[in-house]
Design a protein around this motif. Structure first.
Motif, PDB file in Angstrom:
ATOM      1  N   TYR A  81       0.855  -1.188   0.000  1.00 48.64           N
ATOM      2  CA  TYR A  81       0.000   0.000   0.000  1.00 48.64           C
ATOM      3  C   TYR A  81       0.892   1.239   0.000  1.00 48.64           C
ATOM      4  N   LEU A  82       0.575   2.201  -0.853  1.00 49.21           N
ATOM      5  CA  LEU A  82       1.272   3.489  -0.892  1.00 49.21           C
ATOM      6  C   LEU A  82       0.262   4.577  -0.560  1.00 49.21           C
ATOM      7  N   ASP A  83       0.593   5.438   0.401  1.00 47.64           N
ATOM      8  CA  ASP A  83      -0.322   6.479   0.876  1.00 47.64           C
ATOM      9  C   ASP A  83       0.219   7.856   0.542  1.00 47.64           C
ATOM     10  N   GLY A  84      -0.681   8.777   0.211  1.00 50.14           N
ATOM     11  CA  GLY A  84      -0.294  10.151  -0.070  1.00 50.14           C
ATOM     12  C   GLY A  84      -1.427  11.115   0.204  1.00 50.14           C
ATOM     13  N   GLN A  85      -1.093  12.399   0.237  1.00 53.54           N
ATOM     14  CA  GLN A  85      -2.091  13.431   0.521  1.00 53.54           C
ATOM     15  C   GLN A  85      -1.708  14.717  -0.201  1.00 53.54           C
ATOM     16  N   THR A  86      -2.704  15.384  -0.792  1.00 54.49           N
ATOM     17  CA  THR A  86      -2.513  16.663  -1.480  1.00 54.49           C
ATOM     18  C   THR A  86      -3.418  17.702  -0.841  1.00 54.49           C
ATOM     19  N   THR A  87      -2.861  18.832  -0.486  1.00 56.78           N
ATOM     20  CA  THR A  87      -3.646  19.980  -0.040  1.00 56.78           C
ATOM     21  C   THR A  87      -3.616  20.989  -1.180  1.00 56.78           C
ATOM     22  N   PHE A  88      -4.788  21.275  -1.735  1.00 59.40           N
ATOM     23  CA  PHE A  88      -4.862  22.172  -2.893  1.00 59.40           C
ATOM     24  C   PHE A  88      -4.351  23.558  -2.508  1.00 59.40           C
ATOM     25  N   GLY A  89      -3.492  24.115  -3.350  1.00 57.99           N
ATOM     26  CA  GLY A  89      -2.907  25.410  -3.080  1.00 57.99           C
ATOM     27  C   GLY A  89      -1.751  25.363  -2.097  1.00 57.99           C
ATOM     28  N   ASP A  90      -1.345  24.169  -1.691  1.00 55.39           N
ATOM     29  CA  ASP A  90      -0.271  24.055  -0.710  1.00 55.39           C
ATOM     30  C   ASP A  90       0.765  23.030  -1.160  1.00 55.39           C
ATOM     31  N   SER A  91       0.604  21.768  -0.808  1.00 59.00           N
ATOM     32  CA  SER A  91       1.650  20.788  -1.096  1.00 59.00           C
ATOM     33  C   SER A  91       1.074  19.393  -1.297  1.00 59.00           C
ATOM     34  N   THR A  92       1.923  18.514  -1.782  1.00 61.65           N
ATOM     35  CA  THR A  92       1.622  17.090  -1.918  1.00 61.65           C
ATOM     36  C   THR A  92       2.698  16.316  -1.176  1.00 61.65           C
ATOM     37  N   VAL A  93       2.294  15.364  -0.350  1.00 64.39           N
ATOM     38  CA  VAL A  93       3.266  14.614   0.441  1.00 64.39           C
ATOM     39  C   VAL A  93       2.978  13.116   0.338  1.00 64.39           C
ATOM     40  N   PHE A  94       4.046  12.339   0.416  1.00 69.01           N
ATOM     41  CA  PHE A  94       3.964  10.892   0.538  1.00 69.01           C
ATOM     42  C   PHE A  94       3.873  10.600   2.021  1.00 69.01           C
ATOM     43  N   THR A  95       2.785   9.968   2.457  1.00 67.03           N
ATOM     44  CA  THR A  95       2.570   9.819   3.890  1.00 67.03           C
ATOM     45  C   THR A  95       2.969   8.454   4.437  1.00 67.03           C
ATOM     46  N   GLY A  96       3.332   7.510   3.585  1.00 72.47           N
ATOM     47  CA  GLY A  96       3.819   6.247   4.107  1.00 72.47           C
ATOM     48  C   GLY A  96       3.476   5.057   3.236  1.00 72.47           C
ATOM     49  N   PHE A  97       3.886   3.903   3.695  1.00 78.05           N
ATOM     50  CA  PHE A  97       3.600   2.659   2.993  1.00 78.05           C
ATOM     51  C   PHE A  97       3.259   1.582   4.008  1.00 78.05           C
ATOM     52  N   ARG A  98       2.648   0.526   3.512  1.00 76.75           N
ATOM     53  CA  ARG A  98       2.352  -0.635   4.340  1.00 76.75           C
ATOM     54  C   ARG A  98       2.561  -1.870   3.485  1.00 76.75           C
ATOM     55  N   TRP A  99       3.237  -2.869   4.027  1.00 71.06           N
ATOM     56  CA  TRP A  99       3.487  -4.115   3.311  1.00 71.06           C
ATOM     57  C   TRP A  99       2.903  -5.243   4.132  1.00 71.06           C
ATOM     58  N   GLU A 100       1.994  -5.987   3.543  1.00 69.56           N
ATOM     59  CA  GLU A 100       1.314  -7.065   4.238  1.00 69.56           C
ATOM     60  C   GLU A 100       1.577  -8.390   3.532  1.00 69.56           C
ATOM     61  N   ASN A 101       1.669  -9.449   4.304  1.00 73.46           N
ATOM     62  CA  ASN A 101       1.812 -10.800   3.780  1.00 73.46           C
ATOM     63  C   ASN A 101       0.841 -11.701   4.510  1.00 73.46           C
ATOM     64  N   ARG A 102       0.166 -12.563   3.760  1.00 74.21           N
ATOM     65  CA  ARG A 102      -0.738 -13.548   4.351  1.00 74.21           C
ATOM     66  C   ARG A 102      -0.317 -14.928   3.875  1.00 74.21           C
ATOM     67  N   PHE A 103      -0.221 -15.863   4.811  1.00 77.25           N
ATOM     68  CA  PHE A 103       0.201 -17.225   4.526  1.00 77.25           C
ATOM     69  C   PHE A 103      -0.880 -18.182   4.992  1.00 77.25           C
ATOM     70  N   ARG A 104      -1.318 -19.064   4.115  1.00 75.03           N
ATOM     71  CA  ARG A 104      -2.247 -20.121   4.503  1.00 75.03           C
ATOM     72  C   ARG A 104      -1.403 -21.303   4.952  1.00 75.03           C
ATOM     73  N   CYS A 105      -1.466 -21.623   6.218  1.00 75.81           N
ATOM     74  CA  CYS A 105      -0.583 -22.635   6.794  1.00 75.81           C
ATOM     75  C   CYS A 105      -1.133 -24.047   6.710  1.00 75.81           C
ATOM     76  N   LEU A 106      -2.415 -24.197   6.505  1.00 72.58           N
ATOM     77  CA  LEU A 106      -3.019 -25.519   6.450  1.00 72.58           C
ATOM     78  C   LEU A 106      -3.689 -25.722   5.097  1.00 72.58           C
ATOM     79  N   HIS A 107      -3.821 -26.958   4.682  1.00 76.60           N
ATOM     80  CA  HIS A 107      -4.455 -27.281   3.405  1.00 76.60           C
ATOM     81  C   HIS A 107      -5.963 -27.085   3.468  1.00 76.60           C
ATOM     82  N   HIS A 108      -6.566 -27.065   2.262  1.00 76.46           N
ATOM     83  CA  HIS A 108      -8.032 -26.993   2.178  1.00 76.46           C
ATOM     84  C   HIS A 108      -8.639 -28.260   2.756  1.00 76.46           C
TER      85      HIS A 108
END
Length: 124
Positions: free
Chosen positions: A82-109
């Motif tokens: 995930y990439l996050d950002g924010q723009t304030t019109f008439g002011d600035s644009t900033v990169f506010t952060g990132f998030r990296w997620e992983n999901r593992f299925r440990c058991l079979h169906h």
């Protein structure tokens, strides 16, 4: 394949129990996140865009958004960025952060209760 998934689950649990909690500090108190057991199909890339537009009296309007990339690495592993950002019109644009997620299925169906191991890292 079952052996690799089992090793990944064991390694993740050991990392959480042995070293990670003593070195990390969280601002918020712990909370519970629930997911279903469905993972992205192997080799598939899903791209999603979420946004919010806000207005206020006496201030500039703003636009906040995040972009999600979800990839099915294996049948038992899905990774998301995930990439996050924010723009304030008439002011600035900033990169506010990132998030990296992983999901593992440990058991079979076919097991009455399917468990998914969830790991997350974020910088905001």
């Amino acid at each position: 394949m079952y052996c690799i998934c089992r090793l990944a689950c064991i390694a993740g649990i050991l990392a959480l129990l042995l070293g990670v909690p003593s070195r990390l500090h969280a601002q918020e108190s712990p909370y519970m996140v629930t997911y279903d057991h469905y993972l992205e199909e192997p080799g598939s890339l899903e791209v999603e865009y979420f946004s919010t537009l806000g207005t206020q009296r006496g201030g500039h309007d703003f636009h906040a958004a995040w972009l999600e990339f979800e990839y099915g690495a294996k049948a038992w592993w899905t990774t998301e960025l995930y990439l996050d950002g924010q723009t304030t019109f008439g002011d600035s644009t900033v990169f506010t952060g990132f998030r990296w997620e992983n999901r593992f299925r440990c058991l079979h169906h076919g097991i009455s209760s399917t468990r998914v191991l969830y790991c997350s890292m974020k910088d905001q």
